[in-house]
Scaffold this motif. Structure first.
Motif, PDB file in Angstrom:
ATOM      1  N   THR A   6      -9.296  13.130  -8.901  1.00 33.57           N
ATOM      2  CA  THR A   6      -8.958  12.424  -7.660  1.00 33.57           C
ATOM      3  C   THR A   6     -10.124  11.563  -7.189  1.00 33.57           C
ATOM      4  O   THR A   6      -9.944  10.405  -6.802  1.00 33.57           O
ATOM      5  N   ILE A   7     -11.316  12.117  -7.227  1.00 33.72           N
ATOM      6  CA  ILE A   7     -12.505  11.358  -6.824  1.00 33.72           C
ATOM      7  C   ILE A   7     -12.710  10.160  -7.742  1.00 33.72           C
ATOM      8  O   ILE A   7     -13.031   9.052  -7.291  1.00 33.72           O
ATOM      9  N   SER A   8     -12.493  10.361  -9.034  1.00 28.53           N
ATOM     10  CA  SER A   8     -12.642   9.267  -9.995  1.00 28.53           C
ATOM     11  C   SER A   8     -11.630   8.154  -9.741  1.00 28.53           C
ATOM     12  O   SER A   8     -11.948   6.978  -9.903  1.00 28.53           O
ATOM     13  N   ASP A   9     -10.414   8.537  -9.337  1.00 26.97           N
ATOM     14  CA  ASP A   9      -9.346   7.547  -9.149  1.00 26.97           C
ATOM     15  C   ASP A   9      -9.431   6.831  -7.807  1.00 26.97           C
ATOM     16  O   ASP A   9      -9.090   5.645  -7.708  1.00 26.97           O
ATOM     17  N   TYR A  10      -9.876   7.523  -6.757  1.00 27.01           N
ATOM     18  CA  TYR A  10      -9.735   6.988  -5.405  1.00 27.01           C
ATOM     19  C   TYR A  10     -11.042   6.745  -4.659  1.00 27.01           C
ATOM     20  O   TYR A  10     -11.023   6.209  -3.546  1.00 27.01           O
ATOM     21  N   ALA A  11     -12.180   7.131  -5.197  1.00 30.71           N
ATOM     22  CA  ALA A  11     -13.435   7.034  -4.446  1.00 30.71           C
ATOM     23  C   ALA A  11     -13.760   5.600  -4.032  1.00 30.71           C
ATOM     24  O   ALA A  11     -14.359   5.378  -2.971  1.00 30.71           O
ATOM     25  N   LEU A  12     -13.378   4.635  -4.857  1.00 34.48           N
ATOM     26  CA  LEU A  12     -13.692   3.233  -4.563  1.00 34.48           C
ATOM     27  C   LEU A  12     -12.429   2.398  -4.356  1.00 34.48           C
ATOM     28  O   LEU A  12     -12.452   1.177  -4.483  1.00 34.48           O
ATOM     29  N   ARG A  13     -11.325   3.057  -4.009  1.00 35.70           N
ATOM     30  CA  ARG A  13     -10.073   2.330  -3.845  1.00 35.70           C
ATOM     31  C   ARG A  13     -10.147   1.288  -2.734  1.00 35.70           C
ATOM     32  O   ARG A  13      -9.550   0.216  -2.816  1.00 35.70           O
ATOM     33  N   SER A  14     -10.892   1.577  -1.671  1.00 32.98           N
ATOM     34  CA  SER A  14     -10.940   0.671  -0.529  1.00 32.98           C
ATOM     35  C   SER A  14     -11.575  -0.673  -0.868  1.00 32.98           C
ATOM     36  O   SER A  14     -11.390  -1.641  -0.132  1.00 32.98           O
ATOM     37  N   ILE A  15     -12.312  -0.746  -1.957  1.00 34.53           N
ATOM     38  CA  ILE A  15     -12.896  -2.027  -2.372  1.00 34.53           C
ATOM     39  C   ILE A  15     -12.224  -2.550  -3.638  1.00 34.53           C
ATOM     40  O   ILE A  15     -12.761  -3.408  -4.326  1.00 34.53           O
ATOM     41  N   GLY A  16     -11.043  -2.005  -3.945  1.00 38.71           N
ATOM     42  CA  GLY A  16     -10.235  -2.542  -5.035  1.00 38.71           C
ATOM     43  C   GLY A  16     -10.502  -1.967  -6.398  1.00 38.71           C
ATOM     44  O   GLY A  16     -10.058  -2.530  -7.397  1.00 38.71           O
ATOM     45  N   ILE A  17     -11.195  -0.843  -6.500  1.00 39.68           N
ATOM     46  CA  ILE A  17     -11.503  -0.218  -7.784  1.00 39.68           C
ATOM     47  C   ILE A  17     -10.802   1.135  -7.853  1.00 39.68           C
ATOM     48  O   ILE A  17     -10.999   1.980  -6.977  1.00 39.68           O
ATOM     49  N   GLY A  18      -9.969   1.322  -8.856  1.00 42.20           N
ATOM     50  CA  GLY A  18      -9.276   2.593  -9.016  1.00 42.20           C
ATOM     51  C   GLY A  18      -7.779   2.443  -8.839  1.00 42.20           C
ATOM     52  O   GLY A  18      -7.218   1.338  -8.932  1.00 42.20           O
ATOM     53  N   GLU A  19      -7.116   3.556  -8.609  1.00 43.08           N
ATOM     54  CA  GLU A  19      -5.664   3.573  -8.463  1.00 43.08           C
ATOM     55  C   GLU A  19      -5.230   2.744  -7.264  1.00 43.08           C
ATOM     56  O   GLU A  19      -5.826   2.823  -6.192  1.00 43.08           O
ATOM     57  N   ARG A  20      -4.162   1.956  -7.455  1.00 42.87           N
ATOM     58  CA  ARG A  20      -3.663   1.123  -6.373  1.00 42.87           C
ATOM     59  C   ARG A  20      -2.684   1.880  -5.485  1.00 42.87           C
ATOM     60  O   ARG A  20      -2.673   1.721  -4.264  1.00 42.87           O
ATOM     61  N   LEU A  21      -1.831   2.723  -6.088  1.00 43.58           N
ATOM     62  CA  LEU A  21      -0.816   3.445  -5.329  1.00 43.58           C
ATOM     63  C   LEU A  21      -1.435   4.645  -4.626  1.00 43.58           C
ATOM     64  O   LEU A  21      -2.197   5.405  -5.221  1.00 43.58           O
ATOM     65  N   LEU A  22      -1.069   4.812  -3.368  1.00 38.78           N
ATOM     66  CA  LEU A  22      -1.540   5.959  -2.606  1.00 38.78           C
ATOM     67  C   LEU A  22      -0.657   7.173  -2.878  1.00 38.78           C
ATOM     68  O   LEU A  22       0.529   7.033  -3.187  1.00 38.78           O
ATOM     69  N   PRO A  23      -1.212   8.379  -2.773  1.00 39.61           N
ATOM     70  CA  PRO A  23      -0.389   9.584  -2.966  1.00 39.61           C
ATOM     71  C   PRO A  23       0.678   9.667  -1.888  1.00 39.61           C
ATOM     72  O   PRO A  23       0.416   9.412  -0.716  1.00 39.61           O
ATOM     73  N   ARG A  24       1.888  10.038  -2.288  1.00 37.96           N
ATOM     74  CA  ARG A  24       3.019  10.066  -1.363  1.00 37.96           C
ATOM     75  C   ARG A  24       3.564  11.464  -1.108  1.00 37.96           C
ATOM     76  O   ARG A  24       4.201  11.715  -0.093  1.00 37.96           O
ATOM     77  N   ALA A  25       3.346  12.363  -2.036  1.00 39.73           N
ATOM     78  CA  ALA A  25       3.877  13.717  -1.890  1.00 39.73           C
ATOM     79  C   ALA A  25       2.831  14.719  -2.363  1.00 39.73           C
ATOM     80  O   ALA A  25       1.966  14.397  -3.177  1.00 39.73           O
ATOM     81  N   ASP A  26       2.945  15.938  -1.827  1.00 35.58           N
ATOM     82  CA  ASP A  26       2.009  17.003  -2.182  1.00 35.58           C
ATOM     83  C   ASP A  26       0.559  16.537  -2.020  1.00 35.58           C
ATOM     84  O   ASP A  26      -0.278  16.682  -2.912  1.00 35.58           O
ATOM     85  N   ILE A  27       0.297  15.964  -0.872  1.00 38.30           N
ATOM     86  CA  ILE A  27      -1.042  15.429  -0.591  1.00 38.30           C
ATOM     87  C   ILE A  27      -2.019  16.580  -0.405  1.00 38.30           C
ATOM     88  O   ILE A  27      -1.787  17.494   0.386  1.00 38.30           O
ATOM     89  N   THR A  28      -3.115  16.518  -1.124  1.00 41.36           N
ATOM     90  CA  THR A  28      -4.105  17.591  -1.082  1.00 41.36           C
ATOM     91  C   THR A  28      -5.255  17.230  -0.142  1.00 41.36           C
ATOM     92  O   THR A  28      -5.447  16.059   0.231  1.00 41.36           O
TER      93      THR A  28
END
Length: 275
Positions: A6-28
């Motif tokens: 999760t950290i690898s996929d989303y740590a830099l999402r806010s600056i356009g790096i990593g997964e584009r889709l946000l988690p929608r279900a079973d949010i941890t």
């Protein structure tokens, strides 16, 4: 998905790096902490740049306000009065409406076309508002310190033949900074807190690259539980405040290194409740 993934996929999402889709279900909890922390990059961006550019502009405003020439003093006084006298949120609103009404092709000034398309986006427009706001508050702090510079220091400089720019650079400005730094530290803390208002302003996040409250609001809506994401945001801001205190405290010790240990002023943090 593991927390490390999760950290690898989303740590830099806010600056356009990593997964584009946000988690929608079973949010941890890990996803919330990671994405809100990613959004904090924008809060740091707004605060750091506004503070850096505002420091120099505030110094110029303070000197302008202290000058006896009315043509220089009056514009500085009115600028400081307007931005200190009006709420920051209203400044966001008015600036956004102004930027929206600017020509999309840009403004031609002295034969040079200045781009205006990005001014309606948060990364540019909100930064300008924060820069102007903190410049006004910091200028008033610096002006008070400038007026408090001991006359004996200036008279000693005159006796040694130190005048003009040299006197300001070597005598006036360092003394002004030493006197103003504790209050300026509080202004820096409040500025970083004020970056949270960007989410509520009219400036939209560019390509879903939002700040910490952008993601906290998303998780609150998806989980119907605001008591997890918003305390996470508060925790990040506490850590950011501690970082500012430590950094500015080190600078304060550097500015007062020539004084005996017992005479060095200590930073006293007094958070502002409202602007």
């Amino acid at each position: 998905m593991s927390c490390a993934q999760t950290i690898s996929d989303y740590a830099l999402r806010s600056i356009g790096i990593g997964e584009r889709l946000l988690p929608r279900a079973d949010i941890t909890l890990c996803e919330q902490v990671t994405l809100i922390g990613s959004g904090m990059l924008w809060n740091v961006y707004f605060g750091a740049l506004a503070l850096a550019f505002g420091f120099f502009f505030a110094t110029a405003l303070a000197v302008a306000k202290a000058t006896p020439a009315p043509l220089i003093r009056k514009p500085a006084e009115w600028f400081i009065f307007i931005f200190r006298g009006s709420p920051l949120f209203i400044q966001f609103f008015l600036a956004y409406e102004l930027f929206v009404n600017l020509p999309r092709v840009g403004i031609e000034l002295f034969g040079i076309t200045l781009a205006t398309a990005n001014l309606t986006k948060a990364w540019a427009g909100a930064l300008i508002v924060l820069f102007l706001n903190t410049s006004a508050y910091s200028a008033e702090i610096f002006y008070g310190a400038l007026r408090s510079v001991p006359k004996g220091d200036l008279e000693a400089a005159d006796a040694y033949g130190i005048t003009g720019w040299t006197r300001f650079r070597r005598i006036t400005w360092p003394t002004m900074m030493r006197l103003a730094w504790p209050a300026y530290t509080n202004e820096a803390i409040f500025l970083f807190h004020a970056t949270a208002l960007v989410f509520f302003s009219g400036f939209p996040a560019w390509q879903q690259k939002g700040d910490a409250l952008y993601y906290a609001s998303y998780f609150a809506e998806k989980t119907f539980n605001p008591f997890v994401p918003y305390p996470i945001v508060a925790g990040y801001f506490v850590v950011l405040t501690l970082a500012v205190i430590l950094t500015f405290g080190a600078i304060n010790r550097r500015l007062n290194r020539h004084l005996p240990q017992t005479q060095r002023p200590r930073l006293r943090i007094r958070p502002q409740i409202v602007r």
